[in-house]
Each structure stands twice: as C-alpha cells, then as structure tokens.
Design an enzyme around this catalytic site. Structure first.
Site, mmCIF file in Angstrom:
data_model
loop_
_atom_site.group_PDB
_atom_site.id
_atom_site.type_symbol
_atom_site.label_atom_id
_atom_site.label_comp_id
_atom_site.label_asym_id
_atom_site.label_seq_id
_atom_site.Cartn_x
_atom_site.Cartn_y
_atom_site.Cartn_z
ATOM 1 N N CYS A 41 8.429 6.562 -0.369
ATOM 2 C CA CYS A 41 8.211 5.420 -1.273
ATOM 3 C C CYS A 41 9.011 4.222 -0.766
ATOM 4 O O CYS A 41 10.226 4.309 -0.583
ATOM 5 C CB CYS A 41 8.644 5.818 -2.685
ATOM 6 N N HIS A 81 7.514 -1.284 -11.305
ATOM 7 C CA HIS A 81 8.295 -2.497 -11.064
ATOM 8 C C HIS A 81 7.802 -3.603 -11.980
ATOM 9 O O HIS A 81 6.627 -3.657 -12.336
ATOM 10 C CB HIS A 81 8.213 -2.932 -9.597
ATOM 11 N N HIS A 121 7.728 -7.773 -12.313
ATOM 12 C CA HIS A 121 7.904 -9.047 -11.623
ATOM 13 C C HIS A 121 8.523 -10.028 -12.617
ATOM 14 O O HIS A 121 8.006 -10.191 -13.735
ATOM 15 C CB HIS A 121 6.552 -9.631 -11.196
HETATM 16 P P1 DGP Z 1 2.318 -5.007 -7.207
HETATM 17 O O1 DGP Z 1 1.136 -5.665 -6.606
HETATM 18 O O2 DGP Z 1 2.501 -5.319 -8.678
HETATM 19 O O3 DGP Z 1 2.355 -3.517 -6.912
HETATM 20 O O4 DGP Z 1 3.579 -5.669 -6.493
HETATM 21 C C1 DGP Z 1 4.217 -5.166 -5.366
HETATM 22 C C2 DGP Z 1 5.097 -6.266 -4.863
HETATM 23 O O5 DGP Z 1 6.033 -5.698 -3.956
HETATM 24 C C3 DGP Z 1 4.375 -7.370 -4.097
HETATM 25 O O6 DGP Z 1 4.529 -8.598 -4.800
HETATM 26 C C4 DGP Z 1 5.070 -7.429 -2.746
HETATM 27 C C5 DGP Z 1 6.322 -6.635 -2.956
HETATM 28 N N1 DGP Z 1 6.758 -5.861 -1.807
HETATM 29 C C6 DGP Z 1 6.028 -4.920 -1.135
HETATM 30 N N2 DGP Z 1 6.752 -4.403 -0.136
HETATM 31 C C7 DGP Z 1 7.970 -5.017 -0.179
HETATM 32 C C8 DGP Z 1 9.161 -4.908 0.602
HETATM 33 O O7 DGP Z 1 9.258 -4.121 1.552
HETATM 34 N N3 DGP Z 1 10.192 -5.725 0.254
HETATM 35 C C9 DGP Z 1 10.125 -6.585 -0.808
HETATM 36 N N4 DGP Z 1 11.209 -7.335 -1.061
HETATM 37 N N5 DGP Z 1 9.027 -6.713 -1.564
HETATM 38 C C10 DGP Z 1 7.966 -5.943 -1.252
#
Ligand code: DGP
Length: 121
Positions: A12, A107, A109
């Site tokens: 994950c 998560h 936002h």
């Molecule tokens: P969702 O679409 O709600 O599952 O949002 C996932 C979010 O996670 C998306 O806005 C981009 C962010 N994200 C994905 N991979 C990484 C990562 O490796 N680092 C960070 N900081 N954010 C990430």
C-alpha cells in the site's frame, strides 16, 4: 496484500508513506494519523489526512474504528486553522471505484486557499 505489524499493509502506497519508505512532505503526525501534502495539488492547500492503521475505505468503518474518523476531522480543523483557511475549506473523501478512490487506504482531502466549486463532477 499481507498485513504487517502495526496495521501496515505490504503493498500500500500510503502505508509506505507512513513507514517512511516513500518520502512525502509531512505536515502533522500523532499516534493515530499522519497528514502530508498531496502529490498533485488541486488547490493552494491540499493535504491528505490518513489513519496509520490500514483501513481501505469509508465502507470499512464500523464501531471498532469510527473514533479514528472523528479524530481525522479534529486534525483537519486544527490544520485548516494553522494554514490560514479562515474563509473556509473542503474535506473530501472518495469511496471505492464510482466515488473516484484511487488509493485503497482511506484518506480525507483537506482543500482550501481558493473559492472551491460545486457540484463535483
Ligand atoms: P483519491 O483519488 O481520493 O484516491 O486520492 C488519492 C490522492 O493521493 C491523489 O490526490 C494523489 C495522491 N497521491 C497518490 N500517490 C501519492 C504519493 O505517493 N504521494 C503523495 N504525497 N500523494 C499521493
């Protein structure tokens, strides 16, 4: 996916961010949650707040873990205040495929710093 110690899952992305094997820009950490900057910001402030325990989605919230969600909202309000979002902000959760969830570790936002639009697409 295998559950390792401390509620961490081995493949994950967000569990790897929690244990430091993927670097990220942390803005908050306590015993239950971490918060870090989204890699693809959609607003001047775009923070992800996640539990350290691997919970896949809102669909997996029950009486054993719902206290963590209340805590996430407490942390969101605290961070919003610290980041100067006194004009307002939005907290978003995408749940499963049709909800647009792309990382299967729950998560929230925290978005702010501009006028946000509604309705969502
Ligand atoms: P969702 O679409 O709600 O599952 O949002 C996932 C979010 O996670 C998306 O806005 C981009 C962010 N994200 C994905 N991979 C990484 C990562 O490796 N680092 C960070 N900081 N954010 C990430």
């Amino acid at each position: 996916m295998e559950r390792l110690g401390g509620g961490i899952m081995d493949n994950c992305i967000f569990c790897k961010i929690i244990n430091g094997s993927i670097p990220s820009d942390f803005v908050y950490e306590d015993e239950k949650v971490v918060a870090f900057k989204d890699i693809s910001p959609q607003a001047p402030v775009h923070i992800l707040i996640i539990p350290k325990e691997h919970i896949e989605s809102v669909d997996d919230i029950d009486e054993t873990n719902s206290h963590i969600i209340g805590h996430i909202f407490e942390v969101a309000a605290k961070l919003a205040n610290e980041m100067g979002l006194e004009k307002g902000y939005r907290i978003v959760n995408n749940c499963k495929e049709h909800g647009g969830q792309s990382v299967n570790h729950i998560h929230f936002h925290l978005l702010g710093g501009r006028q946000l639009l509604w309705p969502a697409g």
